[in-house]
Design a protein around this motif. Structure first.
Motif: not given
Length: 335
Positions: A263-264, A278, A281, A311, A313, A318-320
């Motif tokens: 995760f980013s 998940i 885009e 990502c 939710n 939104k977590v990339k």
């Protein structure tokens, strides 16, 4: 006997212990206490009993022929979905002795597993009891772990079993000892590690373990990479849930798999709904989140989407994330 067998296995793979732990520091072996439970299964018909319930071929383990002192397997329901992930350990020393097996399982479903086993036991000569006097550890050697094999002969009174993890060598070793045993005597120079680091290592390698990663009655064995982790036999006799599993395998079409994800930003603790979606885009579903901690996790993803931007939710944010194929997976055959 089992300790000496583990020593022989280590000696036969000189570089094994130093190839296991990457990114975990270069110190000695780390011993992680696991909150998993152990069930004692013994009796004249224990092998035959387990053979009809589990995905893997129990016969070589019970007979002590080939392989090691441990075996990975799943118990499935009649629809072919995973109920419990198990590691089996052989305690009897030779095939002439009465079969004596330890079953490692998720402690949260210990009662459910006992009921499941007793439901199918019927009149077989098998005794099933929890082991409350033993402790279970994951041992992940570091770069300077030393020669674990040389210490095994000295620790038979404290280590019941020390054997390579049967799933994949990147997971190190499994240790079963009496409660209160001195780990530094069993594995000189080792230290007690933080169990969260063990789970981070699992997530990084894409190794599922327990009911969060493998929801009972939901997860499918081949999507959960059971074949990659030496957990299934396609040549043994019938077992519960075999039909769907065998059909999927022979069709050769597996569109989703459990994969490690990064995760980013670190995930918030305990605020991600079970099975959170998940998305790609464009907003299409690419799979479901299973479990994780910090910036690492494990997710069931459509293979067609794993190279796309994805990502998760979380409460409108939104977590990339990025997915990866583990290095320990078998490489596709070159054409």
């Amino acid at each position: 006997m089992l300790v000496r067998a583990a020593a022989a296995a280590a000696a036969s793979s000189p570089g094994l212990l130093r190839r296991l732990w990457r990114g975990g520091g270069s110190g000695a072996a780390a011993c992680f206490p696991l909150g998993r439970a152990l069930l004692d299964v013994r009796g004249a018909e224990a092998g035959v009993f387990l053979q009809g319930l589990l995905t893997n071929d129990v016969t070589p383990l019970v007979a002590g022929s080939g392989g090691g002192a441990a075996l990975y397997a799943h118990a499935l329901n009649v629809q072919g979905r995973c109920l419990y992930d198990l590691i089996l350990y052989r305690l009897h020393k030779n095939p002439e002795e009465e079969p004596h097996i330890l079953l490692e399982c998720d402690s949260g479903v210990l009662d459910a597993i006992q009921k499941h086993l007793k439901l199918y036991k019927i009149r077989r000569k098998v005794n099933i009891t929890p082991c409350l006097d033993l402790s279970l550890w994951a041992v992940v050697p570091g770069e300077r772990a030393g020669d674990i094999a040389s210490s095994l002969a000295k620790c038979a009174d404290q280590a019941l079993i020390l054997t390579p993890d049967p799933r994949t060598e990147v997971m190190g070793w499994r240790l079963i000892a009496k409660k209160g045993a001195n780990l530094s005597e069993i594995i000189p120079g080792s230290h007690i590690g933080n169990t969260e680091d063990y789970h981070r290592h699992r997530y990084k390698q894409g190794i599922p373990e327990g009911v969060k990663d493998l929801p009972p009655g939901v997860a499918l064995p081949l999507e959960s990479n059971l074949a990659y982790m030496n957990g299934i036999s396609f040549t043994k006799g019938c077992y519960i849930g075999q039909e769907l599993t065998a059909r999927t395998y022979h069709m050769g079409v597996i569109r989703k798999r459990l994969l490690p994800v990064h995760f980013s930003t670190p995930l918030p603790k305990d605020s991600i709904p079970e099975g959170a979606e998940i998305l790609t885009e464009s907003g299409k579903s690419a799979g479901k989140f299973r479990a994780g901690g910090g910036e690492l996790g494990i997710a069931l993803l459509r293979l067609a989407n794993i190279n796309e931007p994805l990502c998760l939710n979380i409460a409108g944010d939104k977590v990339k994330l990025t997915a990866s194929i583990p290095e320990w997976w078998p490489k596709p055959a070159s054409k």
